[in-house]
Design a protein around this motif. Structure first.
Motif, PDB file in Angstrom:
ATOM      1  N   ARG A 134     -22.592  39.173  12.684  1.00 54.69           N
ATOM      2  CA  ARG A 134     -23.198  39.066  11.352  1.00 54.69           C
ATOM      3  C   ARG A 134     -23.135  40.397  10.610  1.00 54.69           C
ATOM      4  N   ALA A 135     -23.395  41.495  11.327  1.00 56.16           N
ATOM      5  CA  ALA A 135     -23.356  42.826  10.717  1.00 56.16           C
ATOM      6  C   ALA A 135     -21.938  43.155  10.233  1.00 56.16           C
ATOM      7  N   VAL A 136     -20.940  42.814  11.034  1.00 57.10           N
ATOM      8  CA  VAL A 136     -19.545  43.063  10.657  1.00 57.10           C
ATOM      9  C   VAL A 136     -19.202  42.277   9.396  1.00 57.10           C
ATOM     10  N   ARG A 137     -19.619  41.026   9.334  1.00 55.91           N
ATOM     11  CA  ARG A 137     -19.316  40.201   8.152  1.00 55.91           C
ATOM     12  C   ARG A 137     -19.973  40.769   6.903  1.00 55.91           C
ATOM     13  N   LYS A 138     -21.209  41.266   7.039  1.00 55.67           N
ATOM     14  CA  LYS A 138     -21.897  41.865   5.885  1.00 55.67           C
ATOM     15  C   LYS A 138     -21.159  43.108   5.407  1.00 55.67           C
ATOM     16  N   ASP A 139     -20.736  43.956   6.336  1.00 55.77           N
ATOM     17  CA  ASP A 139     -20.006  45.167   5.954  1.00 55.77           C
ATOM     18  C   ASP A 139     -18.619  44.830   5.413  1.00 55.77           C
ATOM     19  N   GLY A 140     -18.044  43.751   5.899  1.00 56.80           N
ATOM     20  CA  GLY A 140     -16.727  43.336   5.440  1.00 56.80           C
ATOM     21  C   GLY A 140     -16.691  42.978   3.961  1.00 56.80           C
ATOM     22  N   VAL A 141     -17.827  42.557   3.435  1.00 54.01           N
ATOM     23  CA  VAL A 141     -17.900  42.225   2.012  1.00 54.01           C
ATOM     24  C   VAL A 141     -17.589  43.448   1.156  1.00 54.01           C
ATOM     25  N   LYS A 142     -17.983  44.645   1.625  1.00 55.60           N
ATOM     26  CA  LYS A 142     -17.786  45.885   0.871  1.00 55.60           C
ATOM     27  C   LYS A 142     -16.446  46.559   1.165  1.00 55.60           C
ATOM     28  N   ALA A 143     -15.654  45.975   2.031  1.00 58.37           N
ATOM     29  CA  ALA A 143     -14.406  46.614   2.466  1.00 58.37           C
ATOM     30  C   ALA A 143     -13.397  46.712   1.327  1.00 58.37           C
ATOM     31  N   GLU A 144     -12.646  47.819   1.330  1.00 59.42           N
ATOM     32  CA  GLU A 144     -11.564  47.995   0.361  1.00 59.42           C
ATOM     33  C   GLU A 144     -10.404  47.059   0.671  1.00 59.42           C
ATOM     34  N   PHE A 145     -10.198  46.773   1.942  1.00 60.64           N
ATOM     35  CA  PHE A 145      -9.219  45.772   2.346  1.00 60.64           C
ATOM     36  C   PHE A 145      -9.714  45.151   3.641  1.00 60.64           C
ATOM     37  N   LYS A 146      -9.227  43.956   3.913  1.00 59.64           N
ATOM     38  CA  LYS A 146      -9.610  43.297   5.166  1.00 59.64           C
ATOM     39  C   LYS A 146      -8.564  42.282   5.569  1.00 59.64           C
ATOM     40  N   GLU A 147      -8.498  42.106   6.882  1.00 58.94           N
ATOM     41  CA  GLU A 147      -7.703  41.054   7.495  1.00 58.94           C
ATOM     42  C   GLU A 147      -8.655  40.346   8.440  1.00 58.94           C
ATOM     43  N   THR A 148      -8.812  39.040   8.281  1.00 53.27           N
ATOM     44  CA  THR A 148      -9.762  38.310   9.117  1.00 53.27           C
ATOM     45  C   THR A 148      -9.162  36.997   9.596  1.00 53.27           C
ATOM     46  N   THR A 149      -9.673  36.560  10.735  1.00 58.26           N
ATOM     47  CA  THR A 149      -9.349  35.241  11.273  1.00 58.26           C
ATOM     48  C   THR A 149     -10.659  34.595  11.701  1.00 58.26           C
TER      49      THR A 149
END
Length: 151
Positions: free
Chosen positions: A80-95
């Protein structure tokens, strides 16, 4: 006198913008509690940490890996913490698998040796009991970080 005031105002604005940028980059992340030494006291947690001269190879400033095995509550909290921080990411790759984050690679900004990256892998979604978070600060591009993690 008018030019002097304009120069002073320009300097104040530049200083303000610089301080604002530093404040934004220094912002705490939701994953930070999982990266602290105290969290490693949990028997289900394994932590590997390098900084300073230990990590001064391949452009790294710091490296911290946290793996949780057999503690679904903590692993879910970390995801959950990773997903919250991922919102602010300059770029992301997710599966995602079954609506849950399986893999995430995030670039969180910063400059030079203080570019921050997060890598997340939840092997529980493959039937294993391990969830891993890696935090890297480095003067590396996202492609270089990916190559380093693959090794």
């Amino acid at each position: 006198m008018k030019q002097y005031l304009i120069r002073i105002m320009a300097l104040v604005i530049i200083l303000f913008v610089s301080l604002l940028k530093i404040t934004v980059n220094a912002e705490d992340l939701h994953v930070d509690p999982f990266l602290k030494e105290d969290f490693a006291k949990n028997p289900s947690v394994t932590m590997v940490s390098m900084s300073g001269k230990q990590s001064d190879w391949k452009g790294l400033t710091s490296y911290r890996s946290v793996s949780i095995s057999g503690d679904d509550t903590q692993a879910d909290a970390m995801a959950r913490a990773v997903r919250k921080d991922g919102v602010k990411a300059e770029f992301k790759e997710t599966t995602f698998k079954d609506g849950r984050l399986y893999f995430g690679f995030y670039g969180l900004g910063g400059e030079g040796r203080h570019r921050r990256y997060l890598f997340f892998l939840d092997m529980r979604l493959k039937g294993k009991s391990k969830t891993t978070l890696i935090n890297i600060e480095a003067d590396l591009t996202p492609e270089q970080v990916k190559q380093m993690i693959k090794k």
